[in-house]
Write a protein that holds these residues in place. Structure first.
Motif, short mmCIF file in Angstrom:
data_model
loop_
_atom_site.label_atom_id
_atom_site.label_comp_id
_atom_site.label_asym_id
_atom_site.label_seq_id
_atom_site.Cartn_x
_atom_site.Cartn_y
_atom_site.Cartn_z
N GLU A 114 48.59 111.16 59.60
CA GLU A 114 48.02 110.00 60.30
C GLU A 114 48.72 108.72 59.89
N ASP A 115 48.45 107.64 60.65
CA ASP A 115 49.14 106.38 60.39
C ASP A 115 48.29 105.37 59.61
N THR A 116 47.12 105.79 59.12
CA THR A 116 46.33 104.95 58.22
C THR A 116 46.59 105.41 56.79
N VAL A 117 47.09 104.49 55.95
CA VAL A 117 47.48 104.84 54.58
C VAL A 117 46.34 104.42 53.65
N HIS A 118 45.39 105.33 53.43
CA HIS A 118 44.21 105.00 52.64
C HIS A 118 44.55 104.72 51.18
N SER A 119 45.61 105.34 50.68
CA SER A 119 45.99 105.11 49.29
C SER A 119 46.66 103.75 49.10
N ASP A 120 46.90 103.04 50.21
CA ASP A 120 47.51 101.71 50.15
C ASP A 120 46.62 100.71 50.88
N GLY A 121 45.36 100.71 50.47
CA GLY A 121 44.43 99.72 51.00
C GLY A 121 43.95 99.97 52.41
N GLY A 122 44.22 101.17 52.95
CA GLY A 122 43.79 101.47 54.30
C GLY A 122 44.61 100.79 55.38
N ARG A 123 45.79 100.34 55.01
CA ARG A 123 46.64 99.67 56.01
C ARG A 123 47.14 100.69 57.04
N MET A 124 47.51 100.17 58.19
CA MET A 124 48.03 101.02 59.26
C MET A 124 49.54 100.86 59.33
N ARG A 125 50.24 101.97 59.28
CA ARG A 125 51.68 101.92 59.42
C ARG A 125 52.05 101.33 60.79
N SER A 126 53.16 100.65 60.83
CA SER A 126 53.68 100.22 62.13
C SER A 126 54.14 101.45 62.90
N ALA A 127 54.36 101.28 64.19
CA ALA A 127 54.82 102.39 65.02
C ALA A 127 56.13 102.94 64.49
N ALA A 128 57.05 102.05 64.12
CA ALA A 128 58.36 102.49 63.64
C ALA A 128 58.26 103.18 62.29
N GLU A 129 57.42 102.65 61.39
CA GLU A 129 57.28 103.25 60.06
C GLU A 129 56.68 104.65 60.16
N HIS A 130 55.69 104.80 61.02
CA HIS A 130 55.06 106.11 61.17
C HIS A 130 56.05 107.11 61.77
N ALA A 131 56.76 106.67 62.80
CA ALA A 131 57.75 107.55 63.42
C ALA A 131 58.85 107.94 62.44
N ASP A 132 59.25 107.01 61.59
CA ASP A 132 60.28 107.32 60.60
C ASP A 132 59.80 108.38 59.62
N TYR A 133 58.54 108.27 59.20
CA TYR A 133 57.98 109.25 58.27
C TYR A 133 57.87 110.63 58.93
#
Length: 255
Positions: A114-133
């Motif tokens: 998923e694109d919500t990073v709960h271990s990093d404050g619950g931030r949402m990855r950008s579209a590009a960051e998520h696609a890169d991962y």
């Protein structure tokens, strides 16, 4: 002889392209996996929420990657001939190559990211960051020679107030994930049939929809989803949650 991880992965991938809707009930331990497999399901999914509940831990990366993979390993070992895909939340902070290596070692042949990073404050990855991962996970799997089924999830509809047009944002994000190598995409919380149809029309690969095993999905029943051309259905935590009243009713007369 136990079926190889590579063979199970290819089988799971093929099940996404049969022309019928693939239902992957979400299990949480060896017992539930065996019961669902014996009911005739040819593949299973592990939900992070029910897995965490079964361990007395919280969802949203309250488990460590070691905790999650311990559960994955126990489940996969219980149903060695059945392809299993596992919800790995946002990756538990692991580098893609490490995540793929450890997941395959545990026996799973698909994963949800998923694109919500709960271990990093619950931030949402950008579209590009998520696609890169997602793309890096696919590259690591390809390098390992395994048809790992990467399911890219977006939480746009869970955070719809952050976006002027949640459907358009979900399409943008999931298209980027498809282009990066996702083999399935997952717009969790899609609100209705109209939104789901827009997504199905705009995306090129399999789409996963969450449903309640008793009441169906926000877009309709299994038959409705099949008619729309939905490729895959999972239950998330809803299968475990629906069993709670049954368990209460079973034991209450003995109180």
């Amino acid at each position: 002889m136990t079926t190889s991880v590579a063979t199970l992965a290819t089988r799971l991938l093929e099940l996404h392209h049969t022309g019928s809707t693939l239902v992957l009930p979400n299990v949480w331990d060896a017992w539930s996996a065996k019961v669902v497999a014996e009911a005739g399901f040819g593949a299973l999914s592990i939900g992070s929420h029910p897995l965490a509940d079964s361990r007395g831990q919280g969802d949203n990366e309250d488990m460590t990657i070691d905790d999650a993979l311990d559960g994955v390993r126990r489940i996969c070992s219980a149903v060695p001939e059945v392809p299993v895909t596992a919800d790995m939340e946002a990756g538990y902070g692991a580098a893609p190559a490490e995540l793929v290596e450890r997941l395959l070692e545990a026996g799973a042949v698909g994963l949800n990211i998923e694109d919500t990073v709960h271990s990093d404050g619950g931030r949402m990855r950008s579209a590009a960051e998520h696609a890169d991962y997602i793309g890096a996970i696919r590259q690591a799997a390809d390098a390992a020679g395994v048809d790992l089924v990467v399911n890219a999830r977006t939480d746009v509809f869970l955070k719809k107030d952050q976006f002027a047009d949640p459907v358009d944002e979900a399409i943008t994000r999931l298209r980027a994930c498809e282009e990066a190598g996702a083999r399935c995409v997952y717009p969790v919380g899609v609100p209705d049939a109209a939104a789901l149809q827009a997504l199905l029309d705009a995306l090129s690969g399999p789409v996963n929809v969450i449903a309640n095993p008793r009441t169906g999905s926000a877009a309709g029943s299994l038959e409705d989803l099949q008619a729309m051309g939905v490729h895959r259905v999972t239950f998330g935590p809803k299968l475990m949650q629906e069993l709670a009243p049954d368990l209460t009713a079973l034991v209450t007369p003995w109180r």
